[in-house]
Design an enzyme around this catalytic site. Structure first.
Site, PDB file in Angstrom:
ATOM      1  N   LYS A  15      -5.667  -0.810   9.786  1.00  0.00           N
ATOM      2  CA  LYS A  15      -4.463  -1.427   9.211  1.00  0.00           C
ATOM      3  C   LYS A  15      -3.791  -2.201  10.333  1.00  0.00           C
ATOM      4  CE  LYS A  15      -0.442  -0.528   6.318  1.00  0.00           C
ATOM      5  NZ  LYS A  15       0.542  -1.292   7.127  1.00  0.00           N
ATOM      6  N   LYS A  45      -0.697   6.328   7.927  1.00  0.00           N
ATOM      7  CA  LYS A  45       0.087   5.703   8.996  1.00  0.00           C
ATOM      8  C   LYS A  45       0.038   6.526  10.283  1.00  0.00           C
ATOM      9  CE  LYS A  45       2.520   2.475   8.380  1.00  0.00           C
ATOM     10  NZ  LYS A  45       3.815   2.242   7.723  1.00  0.00           N
ATOM     11  N   LEU A  73       0.845  -1.187   0.000  1.00  0.00           N
ATOM     12  CA  LEU A  73       0.000   0.000   0.000  1.00  0.00           C
ATOM     13  C   LEU A  73       0.880   1.236   0.000  1.00  0.00           C
ATOM     14  CD1 LEU A  73      -2.616  -0.935   2.761  1.00  0.00           C
ATOM     15  CD2 LEU A  73      -3.184  -0.350   0.399  1.00  0.00           C
ATOM     16  N   LYS A  78     -10.149   2.679   0.960  1.00  0.00           N
ATOM     17  CA  LYS A  78     -10.250   2.007  -0.341  1.00  0.00           C
ATOM     18  C   LYS A  78     -11.495   2.522  -1.063  1.00  0.00           C
ATOM     19  CE  LYS A  78      -8.300  -2.206   1.641  1.00  0.00           C
ATOM     20  NZ  LYS A  78      -8.488  -3.637   1.962  1.00  0.00           N
TER      21      LYS A  78
HETATM   22  C1  LIG Z   1      -5.550  -3.575  -0.903  1.00  0.00           C
HETATM   23  C2  LIG Z   1      -4.429  -4.491  -0.435  1.00  0.00           C
HETATM   24  C3  LIG Z   1      -3.149  -4.165  -1.198  1.00  0.00           C
HETATM   25  C4  LIG Z   1      -4.799  -5.983  -0.653  1.00  0.00           C
HETATM   26  N1  LIG Z   1      -5.128  -6.238  -2.031  1.00  0.00           N
HETATM   27  C5  LIG Z   1      -4.340  -6.964  -2.857  1.00  0.00           C
HETATM   28  O1  LIG Z   1      -3.326  -7.493  -2.485  1.00  0.00           O
HETATM   29  C6  LIG Z   1      -4.768  -7.079  -4.281  1.00  0.00           C
HETATM   30  C7  LIG Z   1      -3.922  -7.698  -5.172  1.00  0.00           C
HETATM   31  C8  LIG Z   1      -4.269  -7.738  -6.513  1.00  0.00           C
HETATM   32  C9  LIG Z   1      -5.462  -7.190  -6.934  1.00  0.00           C
HETATM   33  O2  LIG Z   1      -5.840  -7.199  -8.284  1.00  0.00           O
HETATM   34  C10 LIG Z   1      -4.856  -7.255  -9.257  1.00  0.00           C
HETATM   35  C11 LIG Z   1      -4.992  -8.242 -10.228  1.00  0.00           C
HETATM   36  C12 LIG Z   1      -4.010  -8.327 -11.221  1.00  0.00           C
HETATM   37  C13 LIG Z   1      -2.917  -7.439 -11.234  1.00  0.00           C
HETATM   38  C14 LIG Z   1      -2.814  -6.462 -10.234  1.00  0.00           C
HETATM   39  C15 LIG Z   1      -3.777  -6.358  -9.247  1.00  0.00           C
HETATM   40  C16 LIG Z   1      -6.319  -6.593  -6.032  1.00  0.00           C
HETATM   41  C17 LIG Z   1      -5.971  -6.549  -4.695  1.00  0.00           C
HETATM   42  C18 LIG Z   1      -4.215  -4.324   1.066  1.00  0.00           C
HETATM   43  C19 LIG Z   1      -2.946  -4.498   1.616  1.00  0.00           C
HETATM   44  C20 LIG Z   1      -2.788  -4.391   3.007  1.00  0.00           C
HETATM   45  C21 LIG Z   1      -3.924  -4.121   3.795  1.00  0.00           C
HETATM   46  C22 LIG Z   1      -3.889  -3.984   5.220  1.00  0.00           C
HETATM   47  N2  LIG Z   1      -2.733  -4.124   5.915  1.00  0.00           N
HETATM   48  N3  LIG Z   1      -5.022  -3.725   5.903  1.00  0.00           N
HETATM   49  C23 LIG Z   1      -6.200  -3.595   5.242  1.00  0.00           C
HETATM   50  N4  LIG Z   1      -7.308  -3.335   5.960  1.00  0.00           N
HETATM   51  N5  LIG Z   1      -6.290  -3.695   3.905  1.00  0.00           N
HETATM   52  C24 LIG Z   1      -5.182  -3.965   3.166  1.00  0.00           C
HETATM   53  N6  LIG Z   1      -5.315  -4.066   1.818  1.00  0.00           N
END
Ligand SMILES: CC(C)(CNC(=O)c1ccc(Oc2ccccc2)cc1)c1ccc2c(N)nc(N)nc2n1
Length: 335
Positions: free
Chosen positions: A123, A318, A92, A294
Site C-alpha cells: 500500500k 495498516k 479501502l 485482494k
Molecule cells: C481496490 C482499490 C479500491 C482500487 N479499486 C477501485 O478503485 C475500483 C473501483 C471500482 C470498481 O468496480 C466498481 C464498478 C462499479 C461500481 C462500484 C465498483 C473496482 C475497483 C484500491 C485502492 C487503493 C489501493 C492502494 N493504495 N494500494 C493498492 N495496492 N491497491 C489499492 N486498491
C-alpha cells in the site's frame, strides 16, 4: 479524556460523542485531502475514525450523511476542472491487527462458496489517481476527490515518466493507481526548499499530493513523481482472470506496476508477506503505509462488488506510522 465503553452508552450520549468526533475528523480530512497538510498523524486519525465507526455501528440511527464514514477522500481544489468518474474511485477498509485480518477473511469466506486465493500488494503512501485511455491513447488523468467527482490533472500527469501516453494495445480502459514521490526525491526537494527558505513538506505523501495537485504544470514536471497502477474499474477490456495476472497484463501494456505483489494461498502466507515488508519498509525506495489483500479471482471481485465507499473483496492492513530511522551511512560524520 477516557472514552466510555460503547456498551455503557445510549443513543443520545453516543450521538453527542459522534457529533464531536465528526467535527474533529472532518477538519482533519480537509487538512489532509484538500490542503495536503495533515495536522495529526495517521494513527491518531485512524483511532478516532475507528471510534466513530464503532459508535455508528452500535447505534445506526445516529449516522449522518456528512459523517466521514459515508465519504471518500476530499473535494475539488479551486482552479481545477471537475471530472465525474464514470465508475467510482473507491477507498479501502482498514484493519490494524492480524486478528482483524483473520476476521475479514472468515467473513468473506462465509459469503463465497468456492475457495479462492488472495493477491498481496504494497500500500504505497501516495495519492490515488485514475487514468483514462481510449483506443490505447491517454486522454485524461484525475484525482479521487470524493470518489465520484475528482480534479482534472491531465496536463500534470502527462509530465510523469512512468505514465505511458500510449498503451501497447488499443484498449479503452479506466486504470486506477497511486502517485508517489520516492524517498530520495523527497529528501532532495526538502533540502532545496530549506536552502531557499521555503516551508518543507512533512512527508513524501504530502509532497506528492502538493506536487500533483499543482496548477503550474512546470512545477509538477520537476518533482520526480512516479506511479504504480493496481486496478481497473471496468474489467471488460482485459484478458486477465485474476488480480495478479491483471498486474502482469498492466506491465505488458506499458503501465508501471509495483513488482512486489504475491499470491497467498493461505492466511499464513498473508501474514508472512506482512511480516516481510514490515521489516523491508525502511529500505524501500518509497513510503508504504501498509499492505492490501485482494480476492485474486476477478469474477469474484465483480460479483462481490462494493459498498458506497469500499470494495467487499479487499482490505488494507495498516502499519504503525513510519518512524524512519536515519540510516547511519546517510549521516555526515564531522571529525
Ligand atoms: C481496490 C482499490 C479500491 C482500487 N479499486 C477501485 O478503485 C475500483 C473501483 C471500482 C470498481 O468496480 C466498481 C464498478 C462499479 C461500481 C462500484 C465498483 C473496482 C475497483 C484500491 C485502492 C487503493 C489501493 C492502494 N493504495 N494500494 C493498492 N495496492 N491497491 C489499492 N486498491
Amino acid at each position: 479524556m477516557a472514552k466510555q465503553p460503547i456498551e455503557s452508552l445510549n443513543a443520545t450520549t453516543a450521538a453527542t460523542e459522534a457529533a464531536d468526533l465528526r467535527v474533529e475528523l472532518n477538519q482533519w480530512r480537509q487538512d489532509y485531502y484538500d490542503n495536503d497538510a495533515p495536522k495529526v498523524e495517521d494513527d491518531v486519525y485512524d483511532r478516532e475514525y475507528a471510534r466513530l465507526v464503532a459508535l455508528e455501528t452500535a447505534f445506526p440511527t445516529i449516522v449522518t450523511p456528512d459523517s466521514p464514514t459515508q465519504l471518500v477522500g476530499g473535494t475539488v481544489k479551486a482552479g481545477f476542472t471537475k471530472v465525474q468518474h464514470p465508475i467510482p474511485m473507491l477507498s479501502l477498509g482498514d484493519v490494524f491487527s492480524q486478528g482483524e485480518l483473520q476476521e475479514f477473511d472468515e467473513r468473506l469466506r462465509q459469503n463465497v462458496d468456492e475457495p479462492f486465493d488472495y493477491n498481496c500488494e504494497l500500500k504505497i503512501d501516495g495519492l490515488a489517481l485514475s487514468l483514462r485511455y481510449e483506443n490505447g491513447r491517454l486522454i485524461q488523468g484525475s484525482t479521487r476527490g470524493n470518489g465520484t467527482i475528482g480534479e482534472d490533472i491531465t496536463k500534470n500527469i502527462m509530465t510523469i515518466a512512468s505514465i505511458p501516453h500510449q498503451l501497447k494495445r488499443p484498449l479503452t480502459v479506466e486504470v486506477r493507481g497511486e502517485c508517489y514521490m520516492p524517498k530520495a526525491a523527497f529528501a532532495d526537494l526538502n533540502a532545496r526548499r530549506e536552502a531557499a527558505g521555503e516551508p518543507v513538506f512533512a512527508n513524501p505523501r504530502n509532497a506528492a499530493a502538493g506536487s500533483l495537485r499543482q496548477l503550474d504544470t512546470k512545477v509538477t514536471a520537476e518533482r520526480q513523481l512516479s506511479t504504480f497502477m493496481y486496478n481497473v474499474a471496468d474489467y471488460a477490456p482485459l484478458t486477465a482472470r485474476t488480480q495478479s495476472d491483471m498486474l502482469t497484463e498492466f506491465a505488458d501494456l506499458g503501465l508501471t506496476i509495483n513488482p512486489d505483489f504475491k499470491v497467498a494461498h493461505s492466511m499464513t502466507e498473508v501474514f508472512d508477506y506482512i511480516d516481510h515488508y514490515q521489516h523491508e519498509r525502511p529500505d524501500l525506495a518509497y513510503g508504504i503505509d501498509g499492505i492490501v489483500i485482494k480476492a485474486n479471482p476477478l469474477p469474484l471481485q465483480r460479483s462481490l462488488g462494493a459498498t458506497v465507499k469500499v470494495p467487499r473483496w479487499a482490505i488494507a492492513f495498516k502499519f504503525p506510522p513510519d518512524e524512519q530511522p536515519t540510516l547511519l551511512e546517510d549521516v555526515e560524520w564531522t571529525v
